[in-house]
Motif scaffolding. Structure first.
Motif, PDB file in Angstrom:
ATOM      1  N   ARG A 470      41.543  18.175  45.226  1.00 20.47           N
ATOM      2  CA  ARG A 470      42.856  19.105  45.156  1.00 20.47           C
ATOM      3  C   ARG A 470      44.041  18.303  44.948  1.00 20.47           C
ATOM      4  O   ARG A 470      45.044  18.740  44.116  1.00 20.47           O
ATOM      5  CB  ARG A 470      42.960  20.022  46.508  1.00 20.47           C
ATOM      6  CG  ARG A 470      42.212  21.168  46.534  1.00 20.47           C
ATOM      7  CD  ARG A 470      42.394  21.961  47.746  1.00 20.47           C
ATOM      8  NE  ARG A 470      41.662  23.318  47.734  1.00 20.47           N
ATOM      9  CZ  ARG A 470      41.329  23.776  48.869  1.00 20.47           C
ATOM     10  NH1 ARG A 470      41.762  23.322  50.157  1.00 20.47           N
ATOM     11  NH2 ARG A 470      40.481  24.828  48.866  1.00 20.47           N
ATOM     12  N   GLN A 471      44.116  17.225  45.257  1.00 22.93           N
ATOM     13  CA  GLN A 471      45.413  15.941  45.254  1.00 22.93           C
ATOM     14  C   GLN A 471      45.196  15.374  44.032  1.00 22.93           C
ATOM     15  O   GLN A 471      45.809  14.490  43.828  1.00 22.93           O
ATOM     16  CB  GLN A 471      45.709  15.295  46.354  1.00 22.93           C
ATOM     17  CG  GLN A 471      45.605  16.136  47.804  1.00 22.93           C
ATOM     18  CD  GLN A 471      46.795  17.303  47.577  1.00 22.93           C
ATOM     19  OE1 GLN A 471      47.811  16.909  47.299  1.00 22.93           O
ATOM     20  NE2 GLN A 471      46.436  18.414  48.096  1.00 22.93           N
ATOM     21  N   SER A 472      44.215  15.656  43.069  1.00 24.26           N
ATOM     22  CA  SER A 472      43.928  14.699  42.078  1.00 24.26           C
ATOM     23  C   SER A 472      43.748  15.335  40.618  1.00 24.26           C
ATOM     24  O   SER A 472      43.953  16.430  40.559  1.00 24.26           O
ATOM     25  CB  SER A 472      42.567  14.190  42.146  1.00 24.26           C
ATOM     26  OG  SER A 472      41.452  15.044  42.057  1.00 24.26           O
ATOM     27  N   SER A 473      43.612  14.679  39.750  1.00 28.26           N
ATOM     28  CA  SER A 473      43.812  15.046  38.284  1.00 28.26           C
ATOM     29  C   SER A 473      42.632  16.049  37.931  1.00 28.26           C
ATOM     30  O   SER A 473      42.589  16.713  36.989  1.00 28.26           O
ATOM     31  CB  SER A 473      43.865  13.809  37.280  1.00 28.26           C
ATOM     32  OG  SER A 473      42.922  13.258  37.219  1.00 28.26           O
ATOM     33  N   ILE A 474      41.439  15.867  38.745  1.00 28.84           N
ATOM     34  CA  ILE A 474      40.274  16.568  38.430  1.00 28.84           C
ATOM     35  C   ILE A 474      40.255  18.008  38.764  1.00 28.84           C
ATOM     36  O   ILE A 474      39.529  18.753  38.370  1.00 28.84           O
ATOM     37  CB  ILE A 474      38.970  16.033  39.061  1.00 28.84           C
ATOM     38  CG1 ILE A 474      38.948  16.181  40.458  1.00 28.84           C
ATOM     39  CG2 ILE A 474      38.650  14.478  38.578  1.00 28.84           C
ATOM     40  CD1 ILE A 474      37.988  15.784  41.276  1.00 28.84           C
ATOM     41  N   ASN A 475      41.624  18.616  39.390  1.00 29.05           N
ATOM     42  CA  ASN A 475      41.810  20.008  39.854  1.00 29.05           C
ATOM     43  C   ASN A 475      42.633  20.228  38.716  1.00 29.05           C
ATOM     44  O   ASN A 475      43.741  20.014  38.578  1.00 29.05           O
ATOM     45  CB  ASN A 475      42.589  20.130  41.205  1.00 29.05           C
ATOM     46  CG  ASN A 475      42.737  21.381  41.528  1.00 29.05           C
ATOM     47  OD1 ASN A 475      42.274  22.263  41.027  1.00 29.05           O
ATOM     48  ND2 ASN A 475      43.276  21.283  42.833  1.00 29.05           N
ATOM     49  N   VAL A 476      41.966  21.277  37.920  1.00 25.51           N
ATOM     50  CA  VAL A 476      42.696  21.769  36.566  1.00 25.51           C
ATOM     51  C   VAL A 476      43.361  23.166  36.904  1.00 25.51           C
ATOM     52  O   VAL A 476      43.967  23.513  35.879  1.00 25.51           O
ATOM     53  CB  VAL A 476      41.909  21.587  35.516  1.00 25.51           C
ATOM     54  CG1 VAL A 476      41.514  20.117  35.141  1.00 25.51           C
ATOM     55  CG2 VAL A 476      40.547  22.374  35.624  1.00 25.51           C
ATOM     56  N   ALA A 477      42.771  23.917  37.752  1.00 25.80           N
ATOM     57  CA  ALA A 477      43.374  25.208  37.858  1.00 25.80           C
ATOM     58  C   ALA A 477      43.171  25.556  39.307  1.00 25.80           C
ATOM     59  O   ALA A 477      42.167  25.237  39.928  1.00 25.80           O
ATOM     60  CB  ALA A 477      42.710  26.128  36.751  1.00 25.80           C
ATOM     61  N   ARG A 478      44.138  26.651  39.734  1.00 29.82           N
ATOM     62  CA  ARG A 478      43.697  27.443  41.003  1.00 29.82           C
ATOM     63  C   ARG A 478      44.374  28.647  40.899  1.00 29.82           C
ATOM     64  O   ARG A 478      45.627  28.923  40.598  1.00 29.82           O
ATOM     65  CB  ARG A 478      44.394  26.723  42.107  1.00 29.82           C
ATOM     66  CG  ARG A 478      44.314  27.352  43.595  1.00 29.82           C
ATOM     67  CD  ARG A 478      44.752  26.552  44.532  1.00 29.82           C
ATOM     68  NE  ARG A 478      44.981  27.323  45.805  1.00 29.82           N
ATOM     69  CZ  ARG A 478      44.768  27.262  47.203  1.00 29.82           C
ATOM     70  NH1 ARG A 478      44.384  25.925  47.317  1.00 29.82           N
ATOM     71  NH2 ARG A 478      45.139  27.713  48.197  1.00 29.82           N
ATOM     72  N   LEU A 479      43.862  29.764  41.232  1.00 34.69           N
ATOM     73  CA  LEU A 479      44.429  31.183  41.401  1.00 34.69           C
ATOM     74  C   LEU A 479      43.880  31.730  42.784  1.00 34.69           C
ATOM     75  O   LEU A 479      42.864  31.599  43.218  1.00 34.69           O
ATOM     76  CB  LEU A 479      43.834  32.057  40.161  1.00 34.69           C
ATOM     77  CG  LEU A 479      44.284  31.590  38.989  1.00 34.69           C
ATOM     78  CD1 LEU A 479      43.772  32.522  37.873  1.00 34.69           C
ATOM     79  CD2 LEU A 479      45.698  31.685  38.664  1.00 34.69           C
ATOM     80  N   ASP A 480      44.754  32.471  43.386  1.00 35.87           N
ATOM     81  CA  ASP A 480      44.694  33.034  44.715  1.00 35.87           C
ATOM     82  C   ASP A 480      44.309  34.523  44.668  1.00 35.87           C
ATOM     83  O   ASP A 480      45.417  34.983  43.961  1.00 35.87           O
ATOM     84  CB  ASP A 480      45.640  32.669  45.642  1.00 35.87           C
ATOM     85  CG  ASP A 480      45.912  31.128  45.896  1.00 35.87           C
ATOM     86  OD1 ASP A 480      45.084  30.338  46.656  1.00 35.87           O
ATOM     87  OD2 ASP A 480      46.839  30.488  45.527  1.00 35.87           O
ATOM     88  N   TRP A 481      43.759  35.027  45.636  1.00 34.41           N
ATOM     89  CA  TRP A 481      43.600  36.574  45.578  1.00 34.41           C
ATOM     90  C   TRP A 481      44.846  36.818  46.573  1.00 34.41           C
ATOM     91  O   TRP A 481      44.962  36.263  47.438  1.00 34.41           O
ATOM     92  CB  TRP A 481      42.400  37.077  46.262  1.00 34.41           C
ATOM     93  CG  TRP A 481      41.342  37.066  45.252  1.00 34.41           C
ATOM     94  CD1 TRP A 481      40.986  38.403  44.544  1.00 34.41           C
ATOM     95  CD2 TRP A 481      40.230  36.392  45.043  1.00 34.41           C
ATOM     96  NE1 TRP A 481      39.797  38.255  43.958  1.00 34.41           N
ATOM     97  CE2 TRP A 481      39.141  37.031  43.976  1.00 34.41           C
ATOM     98  CE3 TRP A 481      39.749  35.101  45.539  1.00 34.41           C
ATOM     99  CZ2 TRP A 481      38.066  36.375  43.723  1.00 34.41           C
ATOM    100  CZ3 TRP A 481      38.445  34.396  45.090  1.00 34.41           C
ATOM    101  CH2 TRP A 481      37.663  35.163  44.130  1.00 34.41           C
ATOM    102  N   PRO A 482      45.399  38.144  46.303  1.00 32.02           N
ATOM    103  CA  PRO A 482      46.569  38.410  47.123  1.00 32.02           C
ATOM    104  C   PRO A 482      45.802  39.055  48.228  1.00 32.02           C
ATOM    105  O   PRO A 482      44.840  39.621  48.422  1.00 32.02           O
ATOM    106  CB  PRO A 482      47.185  39.695  46.267  1.00 32.02           C
ATOM    107  CG  PRO A 482      45.781  40.430  45.444  1.00 32.02           C
ATOM    108  CD  PRO A 482      45.195  38.847  44.994  1.00 32.02           C
ATOM    109  N   ARG A 483      46.480  38.953  49.333  1.00 33.78           N
ATOM    110  CA  ARG A 483      46.418  39.218  50.803  1.00 33.78           C
ATOM    111  C   ARG A 483      47.359  39.818  51.540  1.00 33.78           C
ATOM    112  O   ARG A 483      48.507  39.476  51.285  1.00 33.78           O
ATOM    113  CB  ARG A 483      45.860  37.908  51.757  1.00 33.78           C
ATOM    114  CG  ARG A 483      44.753  37.329  51.117  1.00 33.78           C
ATOM    115  CD  ARG A 483      44.354  36.049  52.010  1.00 33.78           C
ATOM    116  NE  ARG A 483      43.721  36.274  52.994  1.00 33.78           N
ATOM    117  CZ  ARG A 483      43.536  35.512  54.235  1.00 33.78           C
ATOM    118  NH1 ARG A 483      44.189  34.351  54.581  1.00 33.78           N
ATOM    119  NH2 ARG A 483      42.900  36.049  55.249  1.00 33.78           N
TER     120      ARG A 483
END
Length: 484
Positions: A470-483
């Motif tokens: 998660r702290q590197s360049s291989i992490n290209v996207a993240r989306l969270d479900w609303p809670r």
């Protein structure tokens, strides 16, 4: 996991009936009427091939004639009474996929807005879904990947970017629906009540109307869409958005609104859909994510006419558009339903066979679409007892582990976010190894087939250290479900 055909390394058989139907709709451009069963998918193939087959014929007989037109062998085992089973749908799907790649499968106009019937619109190919539509519109203005908000709502920024780039005299402060109507008028595209939905939302018809108008204005009507996403980062974000939109938050027993996968419901769904392994596995959530996820992605995006290779040895990766992706599930934490106490899960998430991963990364790169979430502990063992009875009813004998210890079971799984990780080439994979983001491990043997036996040896895999990745360049996207 299903194997790709040896002579068609781009084709992956559908794992479920719903996936097979979704992919036939996507190949033909037909509209999904929301009805269960394979009849409409078979009719869509008939129409896309221009065959004269009476609707009164049984599904199995229609399937046989369509197979002949596609040059596909039709076996008696492909039909159960008058219905076409999953094996039969896959036979038709493989033939239709080959025809699509060769350009001999006519695209239908099921999602084409009814007002776009003049000769100037003849080359327009409508988007398969809202998320494909907003990304195609965004690509026209080079505004980056898009995803949908809660309730499949498109972001107003999609329309604002369109106005700023193609019609700067239109006031972007207009409401979303009025802005859409103003843009359609500017492009000479027909806008009607069907273009709008309740709650200031643009329908798929409306988005396709704007897309057609903008493509016509830019002289790009009907151009090939292989390059819809220019980079893995853009594609990863869009695919994550389609997956996020596939599950809606619902009211839970505690009054909050969240996405929760109940183990019993997910396992029953997989059984009904014909998933072979998943219903009997302890890690059911991973098989459910893969099975439902593949259906969602294939429903959301029109297939690439020239797809990349997805089969390497005995491994077939789950999905491809312009780039190759595999779906993985990761248990980040465990929650006790009685106390609410939360315990951290493993930081490492198993990936795939090392040789297959290395070959794919070396040739074209490889990505992972990972759902991270919280497992709900089966404290009273009610799910354990239910699952044992479920497997026994299906003639499956529960196998003891090699260690003899029984692991905690998940009675439910609460997905929290979708993340996309991408390895661009062999150098990127080696750099991830050096940084400790990727580690190799020798899988333990499979559970023995019989009491006192020894399980079969499995090939070595790679692990992904999720916190480090998660702290590197291989992490290209993240989306969270609303809670809530």
């Amino acid at each position: 996991m299903c194997a790709a055909s040896a002579d068609r390394p781009f084709f992956l058989p559908a794992e479920t009936t719903s996936e097979a139907i979704a992919r036939i709709y996507s190949l033909t451009g037909a509209s999904d009427a929301g009805t269960r069963g394979e009849k409409r998918a078979i009719v869509a193939l008939r129409d896309a091939l221009g065959l004269d087959l009476d609707m009164a014929r049984t599904n199995a007989l229609m399937g046989q004639h369509i197979a002949a037109a596609l040059g596909v062998e039709w076996r008696s085992s492909y039909a159960d009474l008058n219905k076409v089973n999953l094996d039969g749908l896959n036979a038709l799907l493989e033939g239709a996929t080959e025809a699509y790649h060769l350009g001999s499968l006519r695209r239908l106009i099921g999602k084409k807005p009814p007002g776009l019937d003049g000769p100037q619109w003849s080359g327009f190919e409508p988007a398969q879904s809202k998320i494909e539509a907003v990304n195609r519109i965004s690509s026209l203005t080079h505004s980056g990947p898009e995803w949908l908000g809660p309730g499949s709502k498109e972001h107003k920024s999609v329309l604002i970017n369109l106005a700023v780039n193609l019609a700067p005299h239109i006031d972007p402060r207009l409401s979303k629906t009025k802005l859409g109507a103003a843009l359609a008028a500017e492009f000479g595209a027909p806008w009607s009540d069907a273009c709008e939905s309740t709650g200031e939302t643009i329908s798929l018809i409306g988005l396709n109307t704007l897309l057609a108008g903008a493509e016509l204005r830019l002289g790009r009507l009907g151009q090939a869409r292989k390059g819809l996403f220019g980079t893995p980062q853009e594609e990863g974000m869009a695919l994550a958005g389609a997956l996020l939109d596939g599950w809606r938050a619902e009211r839970q027993a505690d009054g909050g609104k969240r996405v929760v996968w109940d183990a019993r419901h997910c396992i029953q769904w997989m059984k009904e859909q014909g998933v072979s392994e998943g219903p009997n596995q302890n890690e059911w959530q991973g098989f459910y994510w893969e099975s439902r996820g593949r259906t969602l992605l294939n429903s959301a995006f029109t297939p690439n006419p020239n797809p990349p290779k997805i089969a390497y040895g005995n491994t077939s990766f789950d999905y491809s558009l312009r780039f190759v992706w595999d779906l993985k599930a990761h248990t980040e934490s465990w929650r006790s339903p009685s106390t609410g106490a939360v315990k951290r899960g493993q930081s490492a998430a198993p990936l795939n066979d090392q040789e297959a991963m290395e070959a794919c990364v070396r040739e074209q790169g490889l990505g992972f679409l990972m759902v991270g979430g919280e497992a709900i502990v089966d404290e009273d063992r009610s799910f354990y007892d239910w699952h044992a009875a479920f497997k026994a009813a299906g003639g499956v004998k529960s196998r003891s582990s090699n260690s003899g210890n029984s692991r905690a079971r998940k009675s439910a799984f609460e997905p929290l976010h979708v993340e996309a990780f991408w390895f661009d080439n062999s150098e990127a994979l080696e750099a991830a190894k050096a940084a400790g983001q990727i580690t190799g491990f020798a899988q333990g043997k499979q559970a023995p087939d019989e009491e006192g036996g020894v399980g079969r040896i499995r090939r070595p895999k790679y692990n992904l250290s999720v916190p480090k990745a998660r702290q590197s360049s291989i992490n290209v996207a993240r989306l969270d479900w609303p809670r809530s």
